[in-house]
Write an enzyme that holds these catalytic residues in place. Structure first.
Site, PDB file in Angstrom:
ATOM      1  N   TYR A 156      19.365  -6.181  16.653  1.00 19.22           N
ATOM      2  CA  TYR A 156      19.981  -5.776  17.928  1.00 19.22           C
ATOM      3  C   TYR A 156      20.450  -6.967  18.746  1.00 19.22           C
ATOM      4  CZ  TYR A 156      18.801  -0.920  17.143  1.00 19.22           C
ATOM      5  OH  TYR A 156      18.754   0.334  16.639  1.00 19.22           O
ATOM      6  N   GLU A 200      -6.579  -1.596   1.824  1.00 18.64           N
ATOM      7  CA  GLU A 200      -5.194  -1.114   1.817  1.00 18.64           C
ATOM      8  C   GLU A 200      -4.890  -0.141   2.932  1.00 18.64           C
ATOM      9  OE1 GLU A 200      -4.048   0.605  -1.974  1.00 18.64           O
ATOM     10  OE2 GLU A 200      -2.266   1.502  -1.103  1.00 18.64           O
ATOM     11  N   ASP A 256      -6.289   1.426  -3.436  1.00 19.33           N
ATOM     12  CA  ASP A 256      -6.374   2.696  -4.149  1.00 19.33           C
ATOM     13  C   ASP A 256      -6.443   2.421  -5.638  1.00 19.33           C
ATOM     14  OD1 ASP A 256      -6.326   4.455  -2.026  1.00 19.33           O
ATOM     15  OD2 ASP A 256      -4.121   4.617  -1.984  1.00 19.33           O
TER      16      ASP A 256
END
Lengths: 370, 626
Positions: free
Chosen positions: A111, A204, A256
């Site tokens: 921006y 995680e 995981d």
């Protein structure tokens, strides 16, 4: 003067020197362009090629690095003129950020460009130019005070001292707030003063991070807990590296039980091909302790089947030299055999605190022997 | 002409056209008004062209009663500065169908002046008003006629004939006819506009019924060379045409009366001398080369009669029996028929046989046709299985048909002579296009003459791009013998060729602002219909059109790619001009400098390349004829 204070001073000095070199690097690039223009020539510079053919694995460094091929960027080439200008602006913008010790984000950069009549079609174009600047200077964007939007968080007994303007000298203990502290520019640049922790646990997921705080894993296991929020952002990896290098803390990683988790651990350990142009973002001694594919069988965890893309990812990673040996290779093979995966939350089957009461101690013990 | 008339003798030509006026483009008030304008304007232009006069044509259309709704009667007047028409010809020329001066074999806008009389006929049918013709051939006296047409008798009825003094030559024709200007106006204005493009040496003015004036001054002061009348080409001929040519080539044995004898004496320079037969023959031999055919025939007869002028005036030739070599005559003095033998070895015998039996085939071919030499003629005789010396007058009907067929089939005739054609020429065409469209690019081409079915033709074409041309092209302007073709565009061969072109191959994309001007000149344009609006796709013409268009398209492609390159260079220069200053700004702060580097040197080296346009035509002042 305490030893730790002495060390902190050194670190501070180092950080300032680092900032100086960054500014000098930007200045030298700018001077080169300036000179070209002054001499009536089209400015140009070379940039390490980031094409697939130029990304090689360095066994000694234990990470991907860029090869020797470079690409010439010239303002004479009308096709490159726009991106050349974009990069010049970014260097100019990064220079201001660094000099004024102001922070920005990838989105903010996108921006901000509009204020200078610099056109980016979308944020991915400006993100790409930021990577170009990293490649030209061999510095991560965080060195230029440009951070990703997403924040990971940290919790534990760690004292820090801010270096950012307005907070210089202000101290903070990172175990004061149970939600954890988000890892942003101020934390990444803060001086790490001291800690009672003996290990860093990178996890995680945010859900498990909160559980770990509730279960006082920090106290029970004398640890600093970090939520990587999936793939660890650069700033988080930088902080992990600093905790390891500066505070001498070992780092273990819990993900995981799937191929993506395994790779999250690998990126913390040895970086990603995407960031092959950058060094000093890796923690080569970090250890992935779970959830392994073998754990799924060992702990009889509830599983879900792997998707096609999971399986494809397994095969892709098998071609990566880092997956050619050790547990990396072994676990990948087991995942492929099982064709099933498990979440960290799978331990809830045995009770909500099972993971902190039973699994984590076992893994911490195991990590010592890895 | 008389033989054409014979074909329609059963009903009058006027009646024939009255009942078939659709054929000539007089089907409804809209089309009829347009066609009438066309016929008169084209007649005016043709008349000027033939005399090499720079045409000034003034067209006026006025409503008889402006307040009436269309269709309504209009007065159509076309005035020119041409040679005018002799007063004695005016009633026949404007008061009968099938009378006119355009009978030769050469390129002209119209044939036979038929269209103009059709317009007059139509006017009379719809309004029952006479045609008003004003003509001056000498710039002194103007004859003014008001004529009605007796349709059944195909005869003019002169209602009024006056004369007055005048200072300008020219013809003015005015008719009153039922028309629909609100519908035909667009086409008529287009017609005038497009005609002035293909007739750049003419000044055409149009005063329309709404009070608007359209003035198209000439911008070329040289009139293209007028076409010449030429002999026909063997390929473009039929049995009837051969028969008529043979008749023209044969000569009657002249009637030997006192007048004829007087003429012979005069030509031999013996008006006042009475010489003996032998002396006459000696004198004739000396003067032979300068003698006319008629005189030669008399001398030849005399050689066998062995008489002097005195005796010759007292006989009448009865028969010339060439095969039996006998000459029969009536002797008034003895009041009896007499016969003399003719010596076939005598040169005078040959003279007489030529006269009676016509020319030998080879002579006929070389003398009566274009592009046939003695060698070709002999080769043709062999091809057609005729003896080269075969007398044309002795051909049977079957032999005539065989001859006609063989003329069509024989391939060794040279291509038709194109001197009978009057293309506009590349330069005036290009000037016209540039003046009318002010384009960025113009190219014109005139193809070499070609022929179909023995009729020569030439294709001229121009192409222009950009400038004042509106987008949505190609806009095709079709012309044939300097007439703009406005109707029935879809079925025209030119459109077919244009539509077959893959313009993308020539770098013409999107909605291009470009035009194509196509001009076909021929002694006979193969129109698909009698309305003369669309040209049939004759293979030979199509090929020439295609070659012309390909040639021009390649030139256009070269321009387009140059234009593309220039545009690209300009775009690039704009990019530099935009970005280099920004780079300079950023690197100045980056390098810690105060003053911006002098990057202007780079930009100056990159002056944007302007697209080279071909707007080189200087605006020419309209040239008015004096």
């Amino acid at each position: 003067m305490k030893a730790s204070e002495k060390k902190a001073k050194e670190i501070s000095k180092k950080a300032k020197e680092k900032q100086k070199t960054i500014l000098e690097s930007l200045k030298s690039h700018g001077a080169k362009i300036y000179e070209d223009l002054e001499n009536g020539q089209f400015p140009k510079f070379s940039i390490p090629s980031r094409s697939v053919g130029n990304i090689v694995y360095d066994k000694k460094l234990r990470q991907y690095i860029l090869g020797n091929s470079t690409a010439l960027r010239s303002a004479k080439n009308s096709a490159q003129l726009r991106s050349f200008t974009q990069l010049m602006w970014l260097a100019f913008f990064a220079n201001r950020l660094t000099q004024e010790k102001k922070s920005s984000t990838l989105r903010d950069v996108y921006y901000s460009s509009q204020a200078f009549a610099i056109e980016f079609d979308d944020q991915s174009e400006s993100d790409n130019i930021i990577v170009d600047l990293e490649a030209v200077t061999s510095r991560p964007r965080e060195d230029f005070h440009i951070f990703p939007e997403e924040r990971s968080s940290i919790f534990g007994d760690l004292n820090i001292e801010y270096t950012i303007p307005g907070y210089e000298g202000k101290k903070m203990n990172l175990s004061n707030h149970p939600d954890g502290y988000s890892i942003g520019p101020s934390l990444t640049t803060a001086e790490l003063v001291d800690t009672s922790a003996e290990i860093v646990i990178a996890i995680e997921k945010g859900g498990l991070f909160t559980r770990f705080v509730e279960e006082q894993v920090d106290k029970k296991f004398k640890s600093i807990i970090i939520n990587t929020g999936g793939q660890a952002p650069r700033s988080t990896r930088t902080l992990l590296k600093r905790l390891h290098d500066e505070m001498g803390l070992p780092v273990i990683i819990l993900t995981d039980g799937d191929v993506y988790g395994e790779h999250i651990a690998m990126v913390i350990k040895s970086g990603s091909a995407n960031a092959a142009h950058l060094r000093e973002l890796t923690v080569p001694d970090a250890k992935w302790v779970g959830v392994w594919a073998t754990d799924i069988e060992k702990y009889k965890l509830p599983t879900i089947p792997m998707t096609e893309s999971d399986i494809k990812r397994c095969y892709d990673l098998q071609k990566d030299p880092r997956y050619e040996s050790g547990i990396w290779k072994k676990e990948l093979q087991v995942f492929l055999r099982l064709k099933r995966k498990a979440e960290l939350e799978a331990f809830a089957k045995y009770g909500l605190t099972n993971i902190t009461d039973k699994y984590l101690p076992q893994k911490l013990e195991l990590a010592k022997s890895l | 002409m008389s033989s054409i008339k014979e074909k329609f003798n059963q009903i009058s030509p006027s009646e024939f056209f009255y009942s078939n006026r659709d054929l000539a483009g007089f089907s409804n008030p809209t089309r009829s008004l347009y066609t009438a304008v066309r016929e008169f304007v084209e007649n005016a232009l043709d008349a000027c062209d033939q005399k090499g006069i720079l045409p000034d044509v003034h067209l006026t259309i006025k409503a008889v009663d402006p307040d009436k709704p269309d269709p309504k009667p209009y007065i159509l007047t076309v005035k020119d500065n041409g040679p005018g028409v002799d007063a004695k010809h005016i009633p026949l020329a404007f008061g009968t169908v099938l009378y006119g001066s355009k009978f030769g074999l050469k390129q002209a806008r119209g044939m036979f002046g038929l269209g103009a009389t059709m317009a007059i006929l139509y006017g009379q049918i719809t309004t029952n008003k006479p045609v008003i013709v004003k003509s001056s051939t000498d710039a002194k006296i103007q004859n003014q006629f008001e004529i009605l047409l007796d349709i059944q008798k195909n005869k003019p009825v002169i209602q009024k004939h006056t004369t007055k003094e005048i200072s300008k030559k020219g013809l003015s024709v005015s008719i009153c006819l039922e028309g629909d200007y609100s519908k035909a106006g667009n086409k008529i204005r287009d017609y005038v506009y497009e005609t002035s493009l293909i007739t750049p040496y003419a000044t055409i003015t149009f005063d329309d019924p709404k009070g608007q004036k359209f003035h198209h001054p000439r911008f070329v002061k040289e009139i293209p060379p007028p076409p010449t009348i030429i002999r026909p080409h063997p390929h473009g001929i039929d049995v009837e045409r051969i028969r008529r040519m043979i008749v023209e080539s044969q000569f009657e044995i002249p009637t030997i009366d006192d007048l004829m004898i007087e003429k012979v004496r005069k030509d031999l320079g013996l008006s006042k001398q009475n010489l003996s037969f032998t002396a006459i023959m000696t004198k004739a031999k000396k003067k032979w080369k300068n003698l006319s055919r008629q005189v030669r025939v008399v001398i030849a007869l005399l050689s066998f009669l062995k008489m002097d002028f005195e005796k010759l005036s007292k006989i009448r030739i009865e028969d010339l029996d060439v095969p039996n070599k006998k000459l029969h005559y009536w002797d008034f003095g003895d009041s009896q028929s007499k016969t003399v033998d003719m010596d076939p070895e005598s040169q005078y015998y040959k003279q007489l046989t030529n006269t009676v039996q016509g020319e030998p085939l080879t002579t006929f071919l070389t003398k009566r046709f274009q592009r046939v030499g003695p060698t070709t003629a002999v080769k043709f005789a062999e091809f057609a299985k005729f003896k080269p010396e075969k007398r044309m007058g002795t051909l049977t009907n079957q032999e005539l048909v065989n001859l006609s067929d063989s003329l069509q089939k024989f391939d060794d005739f040279m291509a038709p002579d194109s001197s009978c054609l009057a293309p506009l020429g590349e330069e005036p065409l290009e000037k016209g296009i540039k003046k009318f469209f002010n384009p960025d690019f113009t190219a014109v081409v005139q193809r070499p003459a070609s022929a179909y079915s023995g009729f020569p033709f030439i294709v001229e074409m121009g192409i222009a791009y950009g400038g004042d041309i509106k987008s949505g092209g190609p806009h095709v302007y079709r012309y044939a013998n300097r007439i703009p073709l406005l109707y029935d565009e879809g079925s025209d061969v030119v459109l077919k060729v244009v539509n077959d072109t893959d313009w993308g191959r020539y770098k013409v994309k999107g909605d291009p602002p470009f035009i194509i001007v196509s001009h076909i000149c021929s002694t006979r344009i193969p129109y698909k219909t009698a309305g003369k609006e669309n040209v049939a796709d004759r293979q030979e013409i199509e090929r020439e059109l295609r070659l012309a268009l390909q040639f021009l398209s390649r030139k256009l492609a070269a321009f387009m790619s140059k234009k593309g390159q220039a545009e690209m260079a300009k775009k690039r220069a704009n990019l530099y001009a935009k970005y280099i200053p920004m780079i300079a700004e950023f690197c100045t702060e980056l390098a810690g400098k105060k003053k911006e580097p002098n990057y202007k040197k780079i930009l100056e080296g990159l002056e944007p390349v302007e697209v080279k346009t071909e707007k080189t035509v200087k605006e020419e002042k309209p040239i008015e004829s004096k």
